[in-house]
Design a protein around this motif. Structure first.
Motif, PDB file in Angstrom:
ATOM      1  N   PHE A   3       0.857  -1.185   0.000  1.00  0.00           N
ATOM      2  CA  PHE A   3       0.000   0.000   0.000  1.00  0.00           C
ATOM      3  C   PHE A   3       0.895   1.237   0.000  1.00  0.00           C
ATOM      4  CE2 PHE A   3      -2.245  -3.474   1.917  1.00  0.00           C
ATOM      5  CZ  PHE A   3      -3.548  -3.373   1.435  1.00  0.00           C
ATOM      6  N   GLY A   4       0.709   2.131  -0.972  1.00  0.00           N
ATOM      7  CA  GLY A   4       1.592   3.292  -1.024  1.00  0.00           C
ATOM      8  C   GLY A   4       1.081   4.425  -1.877  1.00  0.00           C
ATOM      9  N   ASP A   5       1.729   5.555  -1.716  1.00  0.00           N
ATOM     10  CA  ASP A   5       1.458   6.759  -2.508  1.00  0.00           C
ATOM     11  C   ASP A   5       2.796   7.209  -3.095  1.00  0.00           C
ATOM     12  OD1 ASP A   5       0.874   9.215  -3.576  1.00  0.00           O
ATOM     13  OD2 ASP A   5       0.122  10.108  -1.714  1.00  0.00           O
ATOM     14  N   PHE A   6       3.039   6.861  -4.326  1.00  0.00           N
ATOM     15  CA  PHE A   6       4.333   7.124  -4.948  1.00  0.00           C
ATOM     16  C   PHE A   6       4.436   8.531  -5.520  1.00  0.00           C
ATOM     17  CE2 PHE A   6       3.857   2.570  -4.952  1.00  0.00           C
ATOM     18  CZ  PHE A   6       5.113   2.114  -4.610  1.00  0.00           C
ATOM     19  N   GLU A   7       3.307   9.255  -5.570  1.00  0.00           N
ATOM     20  CA  GLU A   7       3.307  10.565  -6.202  1.00  0.00           C
ATOM     21  C   GLU A   7       3.784  11.658  -5.269  1.00  0.00           C
ATOM     22  OE1 GLU A   7       2.739  11.080  -9.372  1.00  0.00           O
ATOM     23  OE2 GLU A   7       2.456   8.936  -9.636  1.00  0.00           O
ATOM     24  N   ARG A   8       3.343  11.641  -3.990  1.00  0.00           N
ATOM     25  CA  ARG A   8       3.549  12.822  -3.155  1.00  0.00           C
ATOM     26  C   ARG A   8       4.068  12.538  -1.759  1.00  0.00           C
ATOM     27  NH1 ARG A   8       1.621  17.497  -4.886  1.00  0.00           N
ATOM     28  NH2 ARG A   8       0.668  17.460  -6.930  1.00  0.00           N
ATOM     29  N   GLN A   9       4.027  11.290  -1.318  1.00  0.00           N
ATOM     30  CA  GLN A   9       4.373  11.041   0.078  1.00  0.00           C
ATOM     31  C   GLN A   9       5.750  10.418   0.276  1.00  0.00           C
ATOM     32  OE1 GLN A   9       1.212  10.221   3.049  1.00  0.00           O
ATOM     33  NE2 GLN A   9       0.114   9.370   1.309  1.00  0.00           N
ATOM     34  N   ALA A  10       6.577  10.383  -0.757  1.00  0.00           N
ATOM     35  CA  ALA A  10       7.925   9.840  -0.599  1.00  0.00           C
ATOM     36  C   ALA A  10       8.834  10.918  -0.021  1.00  0.00           C
ATOM     37  CB  ALA A  10       8.456   9.351  -1.943  1.00  0.00           C
TER      38      ALA A  10
ATOM     39  N   PHE B 205     -13.458  20.661  20.501  1.00  0.00           N
ATOM     40  CA  PHE B 205     -12.411  19.641  20.486  1.00  0.00           C
ATOM     41  C   PHE B 205     -11.682  19.622  21.820  1.00  0.00           C
ATOM     42  CE2 PHE B 205     -13.239  20.373  16.078  1.00  0.00           C
ATOM     43  CZ  PHE B 205     -13.102  19.118  15.491  1.00  0.00           C
ATOM     44  N   GLU B 206     -11.422  18.415  22.311  1.00  0.00           N
ATOM     45  CA  GLU B 206     -10.614  18.279  23.511  1.00  0.00           C
ATOM     46  C   GLU B 206      -9.151  18.485  23.147  1.00  0.00           C
ATOM     47  OE1 GLU B 206     -11.442  14.474  25.158  1.00  0.00           O
ATOM     48  OE2 GLU B 206     -13.585  14.898  25.484  1.00  0.00           O
ATOM     49  N   LEU B 207      -8.358  18.892  24.131  1.00  0.00           N
ATOM     50  CA  LEU B 207      -6.943  19.151  23.867  1.00  0.00           C
ATOM     51  C   LEU B 207      -6.252  17.910  23.305  1.00  0.00           C
ATOM     52  CD1 LEU B 207      -5.937  21.314  26.965  1.00  0.00           C
ATOM     53  CD2 LEU B 207      -6.398  22.088  24.625  1.00  0.00           C
ATOM     54  N   GLY B 208      -6.638  16.734  23.789  1.00  0.00           N
ATOM     55  CA  GLY B 208      -6.023  15.499  23.330  1.00  0.00           C
ATOM     56  C   GLY B 208      -6.364  15.124  21.896  1.00  0.00           C
ATOM     57  N   GLU B 209      -7.324  15.831  21.297  1.00  0.00           N
ATOM     58  CA  GLU B 209      -7.692  15.563  19.902  1.00  0.00           C
ATOM     59  C   GLU B 209      -6.951  16.487  18.930  1.00  0.00           C
ATOM     60  OE1 GLU B 209     -12.184  14.013  19.754  1.00  0.00           O
ATOM     61  OE2 GLU B 209     -12.032  16.067  20.496  1.00  0.00           O
ATOM     62  N   ILE B 210      -6.108  17.357  19.466  1.00  0.00           N
ATOM     63  CA  ILE B 210      -5.379  18.334  18.651  1.00  0.00           C
ATOM     64  C   ILE B 210      -3.918  17.907  18.529  1.00  0.00           C
ATOM     65  CG2 ILE B 210      -4.711  20.762  18.441  1.00  0.00           C
ATOM     66  CD1 ILE B 210      -7.111  21.423  20.297  1.00  0.00           C
ATOM     67  N   MET B 211      -3.383  17.971  17.322  1.00  0.00           N
ATOM     68  CA  MET B 211      -1.968  17.681  17.079  1.00  0.00           C
ATOM     69  C   MET B 211      -1.348  18.863  16.350  1.00  0.00           C
ATOM     70  SD  MET B 211       0.643  15.669  17.403  1.00  0.00           S
ATOM     71  CE  MET B 211      -0.194  14.204  18.029  1.00  0.00           C
ATOM     72  N   VAL B 212      -0.190  19.312  16.838  1.00  0.00           N
ATOM     73  CA  VAL B 212       0.555  20.405  16.211  1.00  0.00           C
ATOM     74  C   VAL B 212       1.709  19.794  15.423  1.00  0.00           C
ATOM     75  CG1 VAL B 212       1.864  22.524  16.587  1.00  0.00           C
ATOM     76  CG2 VAL B 212      -0.065  21.962  18.093  1.00  0.00           C
ATOM     77  N   LEU B 213       1.784  20.104  14.133  1.00  0.00           N
ATOM     78  CA  LEU B 213       2.801  19.530  13.258  1.00  0.00           C
ATOM     79  C   LEU B 213       3.646  20.623  12.619  1.00  0.00           C
ATOM     80  CD1 LEU B 213       0.705  16.795  11.388  1.00  0.00           C
ATOM     81  CD2 LEU B 213       2.108  16.525  13.436  1.00  0.00           C
ATOM     82  N   SER B 214       4.914  20.317  12.415  1.00  0.00           N
ATOM     83  CA  SER B 214       5.830  21.289  11.813  1.00  0.00           C
ATOM     84  C   SER B 214       6.778  20.582  10.846  1.00  0.00           C
ATOM     85  CB  SER B 214       6.657  21.986  12.895  1.00  0.00           C
ATOM     86  OG  SER B 214       7.711  22.748  12.326  1.00  0.00           O
TER      87      SER B 214
ATOM     88  N   PRO C  60      14.082  21.683   1.417  1.00  0.00           N
ATOM     89  CA  PRO C  60      14.029  20.437   0.641  1.00  0.00           C
ATOM     90  C   PRO C  60      12.744  19.669   0.914  1.00  0.00           C
ATOM     91  CG  PRO C  60      16.199  20.729   1.621  1.00  0.00           C
ATOM     92  CD  PRO C  60      15.326  21.814   2.191  1.00  0.00           C
ATOM     93  N   GLN C  61      12.101  19.229  -0.160  1.00  0.00           N
ATOM     94  CA  GLN C  61      10.860  18.456  -0.092  1.00  0.00           C
ATOM     95  C   GLN C  61       9.732  19.221   0.602  1.00  0.00           C
ATOM     96  OE1 GLN C  61      12.370  14.748   1.715  1.00  0.00           O
ATOM     97  NE2 GLN C  61      12.118  13.804  -0.285  1.00  0.00           N
ATOM     98  N   PHE C  62       9.761  20.555   0.507  1.00  0.00           N
ATOM     99  CA  PHE C  62       8.718  21.357   1.159  1.00  0.00           C
ATOM    100  C   PHE C  62       7.333  20.970   0.655  1.00  0.00           C
ATOM    101  CE2 PHE C  62       5.892  25.052   1.190  1.00  0.00           C
ATOM    102  CZ  PHE C  62       5.938  25.425   2.528  1.00  0.00           C
ATOM    103  N   GLU C  63       7.196  20.782  -0.655  1.00  0.00           N
ATOM    104  CA  GLU C  63       5.881  20.468  -1.215  1.00  0.00           C
ATOM    105  C   GLU C  63       5.359  19.139  -0.697  1.00  0.00           C
ATOM    106  OE1 GLU C  63       4.190  19.669  -5.646  1.00  0.00           O
ATOM    107  OE2 GLU C  63       5.077  21.640  -5.268  1.00  0.00           O
ATOM    108  N   ALA C  64       6.239  18.122  -0.628  1.00  0.00           N
ATOM    109  CA  ALA C  64       5.812  16.827  -0.103  1.00  0.00           C
ATOM    110  C   ALA C  64       5.449  16.931   1.376  1.00  0.00           C
ATOM    111  CB  ALA C  64       6.907  15.787  -0.307  1.00  0.00           C
ATOM    112  N   LEU C  65       6.242  17.688   2.143  1.00  0.00           N
ATOM    113  CA  LEU C  65       5.941  17.879   3.561  1.00  0.00           C
ATOM    114  C   LEU C  65       4.621  18.609   3.752  1.00  0.00           C
ATOM    115  CD1 LEU C  65       9.469  18.853   4.916  1.00  0.00           C
ATOM    116  CD2 LEU C  65       8.111  16.907   5.694  1.00  0.00           C
ATOM    117  N   LEU C  66       4.388  19.642   2.947  1.00  0.00           N
ATOM    118  CA  LEU C  66       3.142  20.392   3.039  1.00  0.00           C
ATOM    119  C   LEU C  66       1.958  19.479   2.747  1.00  0.00           C
ATOM    120  CD1 LEU C  66       1.816  23.167   3.451  1.00  0.00           C
ATOM    121  CD2 LEU C  66       2.086  23.569   0.994  1.00  0.00           C
ATOM    122  N   TYR C  67       2.092  18.664   1.709  1.00  0.00           N
ATOM    123  CA  TYR C  67       1.014  17.742   1.334  1.00  0.00           C
ATOM    124  C   TYR C  67       0.718  16.760   2.473  1.00  0.00           C
ATOM    125  CZ  TYR C  67      -1.128  13.679  -0.937  1.00  0.00           C
ATOM    126  OH  TYR C  67      -1.942  12.618  -1.248  1.00  0.00           O
ATOM    127  N   VAL C  68       1.767  16.149   3.026  1.00  0.00           N
ATOM    128  CA  VAL C  68       1.561  15.192   4.110  1.00  0.00           C
ATOM    129  C   VAL C  68       0.914  15.872   5.311  1.00  0.00           C
ATOM    130  CG1 VAL C  68       2.714  13.665   5.758  1.00  0.00           C
ATOM    131  CG2 VAL C  68       3.415  13.664   3.359  1.00  0.00           C
TER     132      VAL C  68
END
Length: 559
Positions: A363-370, A456-465, A524-532
């Motif tokens: 199972f994979g996404d070869f277009e944007r998640q590598a 939303f409860e605090l535990g349902e929130i995730m901060v990503l960078s 580097p890979q900003f677009e892939a990171l943004l997509y993910v």
């Protein structure tokens, strides 16, 4: 711009006006509402204002946009493109929309004595040489040539001419509005934040019911390919690949088969292992943790890529060649990250019959998640397993439609998702703009509080960078944030908000996600990171970004 992105299906003229207004330096302090639905229209049951442009100290322009490449006006009326002639003038449409907006604001007790209202029509694809008529004033006409002079300048000309015209009819105040506070009142009235009383528990129950039903439909993919011993399932983020991998594992073990369910990402591996609890015939987790268990190697404190991709793999291969590790089936999630020669050598020895002859589901996404530099992972995998059948998943069953549409625009997905299985709830993703990277504390705190206010409860929130070092959550100075935020490499305690890198959270999801540090488009890979990152939330998406990083993606490369 409210909303800050324009839907992909917007008329070409509306898209052109949106892009030019958004990218014009002259409009920096303006507020532009586009596609404003008018439930209280002066003429009909419901209408729409294409653009409501609020210019501080100048007034408000309501603009009707016509994208047609041929415009005719004669004794039969208006003929726009291939449409049938109509007697209803576009200037009348604009005027009615303007009066509807003004009347609505007055009904909401917004004081407008100092605020000029004008209407105009923008013929975006033609040079509009219209004859004199009592139905319109020449200054109300904007056309293709106005883009060359600047979209902001065209709107200012419309307002200035409107002021000159109305100045002869009635006295206007020497200091015209709207001022900043009046602008806020107008925006709040025309585009209020929608607050629903649905509780967090209700949201969870509704979401889980939806996902169960949608994933049952996705399971048809497994049924359709059940006759093939090896299958590659591909699809964009949110198309249910991880759920299918888990279901495929469940089906195999229910037949009394033993097997592996593996992935690259450590956090996803821990999640798979947790979900596979109670299945004694199934070994689930990340490939690296599995290879460590097989090889018996300890991880050095300074472990680098050469250890994970070289020493560890070599040590595991020595053990695998001795035998005893083969299982009846092999299922790999996020296979695009594991399709490297060394990893495939190890996997080949872990399933009966090997990769080319064993029971293998990928199972994979070869277009944007590598994200790990395996640009030729699809070619590498199919070279090992020639003529492997492929099943493509195109429906999104994770994200609400407005999140999915944002992904399509910001990540330039093409062709994008074929459809969304979940029903839209009317909430737009929220944008919190900043200028300096170290000024995100206040915005991050506000984003968390806004989500909490939404139920939303605090535990349902995730901060990503996208940052591994120096992310907004990791270096925040706000005392409340420092108490609430917890690094998510370990279980997040109840009543806290987890934070992580996008890399580490790949393959996972959360009810609400806040993306921070979106300010380095050359990373580097900003677009892939943004997509993910954009595809991780199920229900709510909040983005802390600079306009310079996001605007070129919204505007198709314009600055």
């Amino acid at each position: 711009m409210i909303p800050p992105i324009i839907p992909p299906n917007a008329a070409p003229g509306e898209r052109l006006v949106f892009e030019r207004l958004a990218s014009d330096p002259a409009t920096r302090d303006w507020t532009v509402l586009h596609s404003l639905e008018l439930a209280q229209h002066v003429r009909q049951v419901q209408g729409e204002a294409d653009f409501v442009v609020i210019v501080p100290g100048k007034g408000i322009a309501v603009i009707e946009v016509k994208s047609h490449r041929q415009v005719t006006y004669d004794e039969q009326g208006w003929k726009l493109g291939s449409q049938r002639p109509t007697s209803r003038s576009p200037f009348k449409q604009a005027d009615e929309a303007m009066h509807s907006v003004r009347s609505y604001l007055m009904s909401r007790n917004v004081q407008l004595r100092d605020t000029l209202f004008v209407s105009g029509v923008w013929f975006t694809h033609v040079r509009a040489s219209l004859p004199a008529s009592p139905e319109w004033h020449p200054w109300q006409i904007l056309d293709r040539s106005d883009f060359g002079l600047g979209a902001g300048r065209a709107v200012l000309r419309l307002l200035d001419n409107g002021r000159a015209h109305h100045g002869g009819l009635r006295a206007l105040p020497p200091t015209p509005g709207p001022d900043p506070q009046k602008t806020k009142d107008i925006i709040k009235s025309l585009r209020p934040r929608v607050e629903l009383a649905t509780g967090s528990a209700d949201l969870r129950r509704e979401r889980n019911t939806q996902l169960t039903s949608f994933l049952e439909e996705q399971y048809d993919a497994l049924d359709a390919m059940d006759g093939n011993n090896r299958v590659l399932f591909t699809g964009p983020a949110g198309s249910g690949k991880t759920f299918l991998a888990l279901e495929a594992s469940r089906r195999e073990t229910a037949r009394g088969k033993s097997g592996w369910l593996l992935c690259y990402n450590r956090a996803l591996g821990m999640d798979l292992e947790k979900r596979a609890t109670g299945a004694p015939l199934l070994n689930a987790g990340s490939l690296h943790s599995t290879l460590r268990s097989i090889s018996g190697l300890d991880v050095p404190d300074d472990a680098s890529d050469s250890f994970w991709q070289g020493d560890l793999v070599d040590a595991a291969l020595e053990k695998l060649l001795d035998g005893g590790f083969e299982r009846d089936f092999l299922i790999i999630d996020e296979v695009q990250d594991l399709a490297a020669p060394g990893y495939l050598d190890a996997l080949d020895l872990m399933v009966k019959g090997g990769l080319a002859g064993g029971r293998c589901l990928f199972f994979g996404d070869f277009e944007r998640q590598a994200l790990y530099g395996l640009d030729d992972s699809h070619r590498t995998l199919t070279a090992r397993i020639p003529a492997i059948p492929t099943y493509t998943l195109t429906a999104n069953c994770r994200n609400l439609p407005r999140i999915g549409e944002t992904v399509k625009v910001l990540a330039a997905m093409s062709p994008g998702y074929r459809r969304f299985r979940r029903q839209d709830d009317g909430f737009q993703p929220r944008y919190y703009w900043y200028r300096a990277h170290d000024k995100q504390d206040k915005l991050l705190g506000q984003a968390i509080r806004d989500l909490r206010d939404d139920g939303f409860e605090l535990g349902e929130i995730m901060v990503l960078s996208p940052r591994k070092v120096g992310s907004a959550a990791a270096v925040c100075r706000d005392s409340w944030l420092r108490r609430v935020l917890v690094e998510a490499s370990r279980p997040v305690p109840q009543g806290h908000v987890g934070y992580s890198t996008i890399h580490a959270f790949k393959g996972l999801e959360a009810p609400a996600v806040i993306l921070t540090d979106i300010d380095e488009p050359l990373l580097p890979q900003f677009e892939a990171l943004l997509y993910v990152g954009l595809t991780r939330p199920r229900d709510r998406l909040s983005i802390l970004a600079t306009k310079e990083a996001i605007a070129p993606r919204v505007l198709g490369g314009q600055s």
